[in-house]
Design a protein around this motif. Structure first.
Motif, mmCIF file in Angstrom:
data_model
loop_
_atom_site.group_PDB
_atom_site.id
_atom_site.type_symbol
_atom_site.label_atom_id
_atom_site.label_comp_id
_atom_site.label_asym_id
_atom_site.label_seq_id
_atom_site.Cartn_x
_atom_site.Cartn_y
_atom_site.Cartn_z
ATOM 1 N N TYR A 1 -25.273 12.034 -7.218
ATOM 2 C CA TYR A 1 -24.708 10.703 -7.087
ATOM 3 C C TYR A 1 -23.729 10.416 -8.225
ATOM 4 C CZ TYR A 1 -27.725 9.129 -3.271
ATOM 5 O OH TYR A 1 -28.329 8.951 -2.057
ATOM 6 N N ASP A 2 -24.012 10.935 -9.429
ATOM 7 C CA ASP A 2 -23.098 10.733 -10.550
ATOM 8 C C ASP A 2 -21.733 11.335 -10.245
ATOM 9 O OD1 ASP A 2 -25.014 9.400 -11.979
ATOM 10 O OD2 ASP A 2 -25.654 11.145 -13.121
ATOM 11 N N CYS A 3 -21.713 12.500 -9.588
ATOM 12 C CA CYS A 3 -20.448 13.133 -9.224
ATOM 13 C C CYS A 3 -19.687 12.279 -8.207
ATOM 14 C CB CYS A 3 -20.694 14.524 -8.650
ATOM 15 S SG CYS A 3 -21.149 15.761 -9.892
ATOM 16 N N ILE A 4 -20.410 11.688 -7.278
ATOM 17 C CA ILE A 4 -19.758 10.827 -6.294
ATOM 18 C C ILE A 4 -19.115 9.640 -6.989
ATOM 19 C CG2 ILE A 4 -20.148 9.306 -4.322
ATOM 20 C CD1 ILE A 4 -22.418 11.237 -3.503
ATOM 21 N N SER A 5 -19.848 9.028 -7.908
ATOM 22 C CA SER A 5 -19.303 7.890 -8.637
ATOM 23 C C SER A 5 -18.086 8.306 -9.455
ATOM 24 C CB SER A 5 -20.379 7.300 -9.555
ATOM 25 O OG SER A 5 -19.962 6.076 -10.093
ATOM 26 N N GLU A 6 -18.177 9.458 -10.108
ATOM 27 C CA GLU A 6 -17.038 9.960 -10.877
ATOM 28 C C GLU A 6 -15.863 10.262 -9.944
ATOM 29 O OE1 GLU A 6 -15.932 13.543 -14.054
ATOM 30 O OE2 GLU A 6 -18.009 13.211 -13.435
ATOM 31 N N GLY A 7 -16.156 10.758 -8.759
ATOM 32 C CA GLY A 7 -15.100 11.050 -7.795
ATOM 33 C C GLY A 7 -14.361 9.804 -7.360
ATOM 34 N N VAL A 8 -15.099 8.723 -7.119
ATOM 35 C CA VAL A 8 -14.457 7.464 -6.742
ATOM 36 C C VAL A 8 -13.541 6.982 -7.861
ATOM 37 C CG1 VAL A 8 -14.870 5.025 -6.203
ATOM 38 C CG2 VAL A 8 -16.285 6.797 -5.148
ATOM 39 N N ALA A 9 -13.976 7.154 -9.108
ATOM 40 C CA ALA A 9 -13.141 6.777 -10.251
ATOM 41 C C ALA A 9 -11.862 7.614 -10.288
ATOM 42 C CB ALA A 9 -13.928 6.928 -11.551
ATOM 43 N N LEU A 10 -11.970 8.896 -9.954
ATOM 44 C CA LEU A 10 -10.787 9.764 -9.916
ATOM 45 C C LEU A 10 -9.825 9.328 -8.808
ATOM 46 C CD1 LEU A 10 -12.533 13.214 -10.437
ATOM 47 C CD2 LEU A 10 -10.925 12.135 -12.018
ATOM 48 N N LEU A 11 -10.372 8.960 -7.672
ATOM 49 C CA LEU A 11 -9.534 8.453 -6.585
ATOM 50 C C LEU A 11 -8.839 7.166 -7.008
ATOM 51 C CD1 LEU A 11 -8.471 8.359 -3.685
ATOM 52 C CD2 LEU A 11 -10.649 7.312 -3.011
ATOM 53 N N ALA A 12 -9.590 6.274 -7.666
ATOM 54 C CA ALA A 12 -9.008 5.016 -8.131
ATOM 55 C C ALA A 12 -7.877 5.267 -9.119
ATOM 56 C CB ALA A 12 -10.091 4.145 -8.772
ATOM 57 N N ALA A 13 -8.059 6.268 -10.002
ATOM 58 C CA ALA A 13 -6.997 6.608 -10.955
ATOM 59 C C ALA A 13 -5.748 7.078 -10.222
ATOM 60 C CB ALA A 13 -7.488 7.689 -11.920
ATOM 61 N N GLY A 14 -5.939 7.841 -9.153
ATOM 62 C CA GLY A 14 -4.808 8.279 -8.350
ATOM 63 C C GLY A 14 -4.100 7.113 -7.690
ATOM 64 N N LEU A 15 -4.873 6.145 -7.228
ATOM 65 C CA LEU A 15 -4.273 4.954 -6.625
ATOM 66 C C LEU A 15 -3.458 4.174 -7.644
ATOM 67 C CD1 LEU A 15 -7.261 3.754 -4.411
ATOM 68 C CD2 LEU A 15 -5.066 4.599 -3.585
ATOM 69 N N ALA B 1 -13.144 0.238 -11.210
ATOM 70 C CA ALA B 1 -11.887 0.988 -11.159
ATOM 71 C C ALA B 1 -11.264 0.892 -9.775
ATOM 72 C CB ALA B 1 -12.126 2.449 -11.541
ATOM 73 N N LEU B 2 -12.090 1.016 -8.737
ATOM 74 C CA LEU B 2 -11.583 0.896 -7.372
ATOM 75 C C LEU B 2 -11.054 -0.518 -7.122
ATOM 76 C CD1 LEU B 2 -11.238 2.089 -4.523
ATOM 77 C CD2 LEU B 2 -13.588 1.365 -4.031
ATOM 78 N N ALA B 3 -11.791 -1.526 -7.584
ATOM 79 C CA ALA B 3 -11.351 -2.907 -7.411
ATOM 80 C C ALA B 3 -10.011 -3.139 -8.095
ATOM 81 C CB ALA B 3 -12.403 -3.860 -7.975
ATOM 82 N N SER B 4 -9.849 -2.579 -9.285
ATOM 83 C CA SER B 4 -8.592 -2.730 -10.011
ATOM 84 C C SER B 4 -7.441 -2.102 -9.236
ATOM 85 C CB SER B 4 -8.702 -2.092 -11.395
ATOM 86 O OG SER B 4 -7.478 -2.156 -12.085
ATOM 87 N N ALA B 5 -7.679 -0.922 -8.668
ATOM 88 C CA ALA B 5 -6.634 -0.244 -7.891
ATOM 89 C C ALA B 5 -6.264 -1.041 -6.649
ATOM 90 C CB ALA B 5 -7.100 1.159 -7.503
ATOM 91 N N LEU B 6 -7.263 -1.633 -5.995
ATOM 92 C CA LEU B 6 -6.980 -2.436 -4.815
ATOM 93 C C LEU B 6 -6.231 -3.717 -5.184
ATOM 94 C CD1 LEU B 6 -10.392 -2.126 -2.901
ATOM 95 C CD2 LEU B 6 -8.284 -0.860 -2.478
ATOM 96 N N THR B 7 -6.522 -4.250 -6.369
ATOM 97 C CA THR B 7 -5.902 -5.494 -6.803
ATOM 98 C C THR B 7 -4.416 -5.326 -7.067
ATOM 99 O OG1 THR B 7 -7.980 -6.261 -7.774
ATOM 100 C CG2 THR B 7 -5.982 -7.334 -8.540
ATOM 101 N N ILE B 8 -3.993 -4.133 -7.530
ATOM 102 C CA ILE B 8 -2.571 -3.923 -7.800
ATOM 103 C C ILE B 8 -1.812 -3.548 -6.525
ATOM 104 C CG2 ILE B 8 -2.996 -3.207 -10.177
ATOM 105 C CD1 ILE B 8 -2.432 -0.311 -9.236
ATOM 106 N N ARG B 9 -2.479 -3.699 -5.376
ATOM 107 C CA ARG B 9 -1.866 -3.455 -4.075
ATOM 108 C C ARG B 9 -1.430 -2.007 -3.922
ATOM 109 N NH1 ARG B 9 -0.845 -8.209 -1.463
ATOM 110 N NH2 ARG B 9 -0.881 -6.874 0.376
#
Length: 242
Positions: A67-81, A106-114
């Motif tokens: 699960y930690d890897c999944i959470s880290e993966g979402v953060a990596l996706l958010a960084a890409g966004l 991190a995901l919320a921040s990426a979504l907020t910047i459109r």
């Protein structure tokens, strides 16, 4: 990139023009942290300009993926966004993934910047996200042009989340004016939460809403509080999800 393309069964050239991606659904080929990193890189480089639907499924910690890897993966996706974006993306779906508070923020921040300006469907199933992470998503969700919001089966979606979602608009943050479908079932929305939504609908909030389900157990009948929701939307029936 070649390994990631192989995961999708495509060549790199064909991947660039792909409209829909489903990742992590094949248990024989789990989505590893390296795949997440590559996905974030491709998104950050603008290499998936045609992508309209992205569905990502995590796991139960088996297959070498924690699960930690999944959470880290979402953060990596958010960084890409943050670096690039998915300009054509219409639907984003996460399921069976324990996403931590930091990754959710991190995901919320990426979504907020459109980073996904066209997104109109957000699916968040069985994420086991804690309350802090869930609430971090609310400001981003409120400003997206969403038509459907499906967030069933999460442990910490409750009346507080619903209240934050439907609160009177903050300055510069429109309130889900295009939302047609709201599914927060299999969570912890009480009769008080249903009553709060009823009052919000009477005040003109969520003007396009057509289907709603707030049942804690979607095998149960709709409660009287639900029936009030269905009847008050400016004289038009707001029906249950089918």
């Amino acid at each position: 990139a070649e390994a990631f393309a192989a995961l999708t069964g495509l060549s790199i050239v064909k991947l660039r023009n792909k409209i829909s991606l489903k990742l992590g659904f094949n248990w024989k080929h789990p989505l590893t942290l390296a795949h997440w990193r590559t996905l974030g890189t491709l998104v950050g480089c603008g290499s998936l300009p045609m992508l309209e639907n992205l569905e990502i499924k995590g796991g139960d910690g088996g297959g070498g993926l924690s699960y930690d890897c999944i959470s880290e993966g979402v953060a990596l996706l958010a960084a890409g966004l943050h670096r690039g974006g998915l300009p054509s993306l219409l639907m984003l779906s996460f399921s069976s993934s324990r996403i931590g508070d930091q990754a959710a923020s991190a995901l919320a921040s990426a979504l907020t910047i459109r980073a996904v300006p066209a997104l109109d469907s957000f699916h968040f199933y069985d994420t086991r996200m804690r309350g802090v992470g869930i609430l971090a998503l609310v400001p981003a969700l409120r400003q997206l042009p969403l038509k459907s919001l499906w967030m069933w089966g999460n442990d910490h979606i409750d009346d507080q989340f619903l209240a934050a979602l439907i609160a009177q608009p903050m300055t510069g943050v429109p309130l889900l004016e295009s939302l047609r479908v709201l599914d927060l079932s299999q969570n912890h929305i009480t009769e008080a939460g249903c009553a709060a939504l009823t009052a919000a609908l009477r005040s003109g909030v969520l003007p396009a809403l057509g289907q709603v389900d707030l049942r804690e157990d979607d095998y149960n009948e709709f409660s009287p509080a639900h029936l009030e929701i269905f009847e008050v939307h400016e004289g038009q029936r707001v029906g249950p999800l089918l």
